[in-house]
Design an enzyme around this catalytic site. Structure first.
Site, PDB file in Angstrom:
ATOM      1  N   LYS A  87      -6.772  -7.334   1.985  1.00 15.59           N
ATOM      2  CA  LYS A  87      -5.982  -6.339   2.720  1.00 15.59           C
ATOM      3  C   LYS A  87      -4.517  -6.454   2.286  1.00 15.59           C
ATOM      4  O   LYS A  87      -3.912  -7.532   2.367  1.00 15.59           O
ATOM      5  CB  LYS A  87      -6.127  -6.617   4.215  1.00 15.59           C
ATOM      6  CG  LYS A  87      -5.847  -5.444   5.115  1.00 15.59           C
ATOM      7  CD  LYS A  87      -6.231  -5.822   6.545  1.00 15.59           C
ATOM      8  CE  LYS A  87      -5.966  -4.700   7.513  1.00 15.59           C
ATOM      9  NZ  LYS A  87      -6.092  -5.162   8.912  1.00 15.59           N
TER      10      LYS A  87
HETATM   11  C1  E4P Z   1      -6.236  -2.455  11.188  1.00 18.50           C
HETATM   12  O1  E4P Z   1      -6.842  -2.998  10.306  1.00 18.50           O
HETATM   13  C2  E4P Z   1      -5.398  -3.149  12.168  1.00 18.50           C
HETATM   14  O2  E4P Z   1      -5.872  -4.469  12.298  1.00 18.50           O
HETATM   15  C3  E4P Z   1      -5.482  -2.573  13.559  1.00 18.50           C
HETATM   16  O3  E4P Z   1      -6.395  -1.524  13.639  1.00 18.50           O
HETATM   17  C4  E4P Z   1      -4.184  -2.353  14.227  1.00 18.50           C
HETATM   18  O4  E4P Z   1      -4.453  -1.911  15.534  1.00 18.50           O
HETATM   19  P1  E4P Z   1      -3.377  -1.955  16.713  1.00 18.50           P
HETATM   20  O5  E4P Z   1      -2.419  -0.842  16.490  1.00 18.50           O
HETATM   21  O6  E4P Z   1      -4.202  -1.763  17.951  1.00 18.50           O
HETATM   22  O7  E4P Z   1      -2.714  -3.291  16.632  1.00 18.50           O
END
Ligand code: E4P
Length: 217
Positions: A87
């Site tokens: 990622k």
């Molecule tokens: C995506 O990969 C992120 O981990 C995540 O969806 C972020 O979500 P949030 O805005 O609820 O922290």
């Protein structure tokens, strides 16, 4: 539509996996910290544990923000397990790293995407997944679902194979709306998945069926 769970909590991952409909896991440094997982070694061990629970893709995020650092970290992460997807943040060096990994056949997830232009760049760099954060856009009175539709439209125009991973999902309606738009993947908390089970007419109907069965016995 693939279902990913967005957590580093092993109990919740196991619960989602036990449903038989889980396709993967996304994590990020904040989710790791929330579970008290800190330090490189503990984080690496945690990724291995997650991979041993689920069958699908597990996104593991780099911390570096420079190209060389991302490559070093990403190669270490990718070598941990075949299920790991590297990622990368949606910044200039992240895009360069995405292209590098894509040329090497290492799968990537470009994260922190908030515009269709960013999603276009991620696709051009050969990202496996692009993660538009719809909940965080909704939080600032901007239509997150509109972004998902725009990316779907652009990717369809050119046949980009990058999968749209609708991220920052907060509730079941986000999941349903993303499915209508044609997002390839959703990632959200366990409640956004299990919430889909619920309907009062199902509960009322089942109670009646069981009651009537008992009458006949
Ligand atoms: C995506 O990969 C992120 O981990 C995540 O969806 C972020 O979500 P949030 O805005 O609820 O922290």
């Amino acid at each position: 539509m693939k279902f990913f769970i967005d957590t580093a909590n092993l109990d919740q991952i196991s619960e989602a996996q036990s449903l038989g409909i889980l396709d993967g896991v996304t994590t990020n440094p904040s989710l790791m910290a929330k579970e008290g997982i800190t330090g490189e070694k503990n984080i690496i061990d945690h990724y291995k544990k997650i991979c041993s629970i689920v069958d699908g893709d597990v996104s593991a995020e780099v911390i570096s923000t420079d190209f060389e650092g991302m490559i070093k970290e990403g190669e270490t992460l990718a070598a941990l397990h075949p299920q790991i997807v590297v990622k990368l943040p949606m910044i200039k060096d992240g895009i360069k790293a995405c292209k590098y990994f894509s040329d090497k056949g290492i799968r990537t997830n470009v994260t922190l995407v908030f515009s269709s232009g960013q999603a276009l760049l991620a696709a051009k760099a050969g990202a496996t997944y692009v993660s538009p954060f719809l909940g965080r856009l909704d939080d600032i009175s901007t239509d997150g679902l509109h972004l998902i539709s725009e990316i779907r439209h652009i990717y369809n125009n050119y046949g980009f194979e990058t999968e749209i991973l609708a991220a920052s999902i907060r509730h079941t309606m986000h999941v349903i709306d993303c499915a209508k738009i044609g997002a390839d993947v959703m990632t959200g908390p366990l409640s956004s998945i299990t919430g889909l089970l619920k309907h009062p007419l199902t509960d009322i109907g089942l109670a009646k069926f069981l009651e009537d069965y008992k009458k006949g016995n």
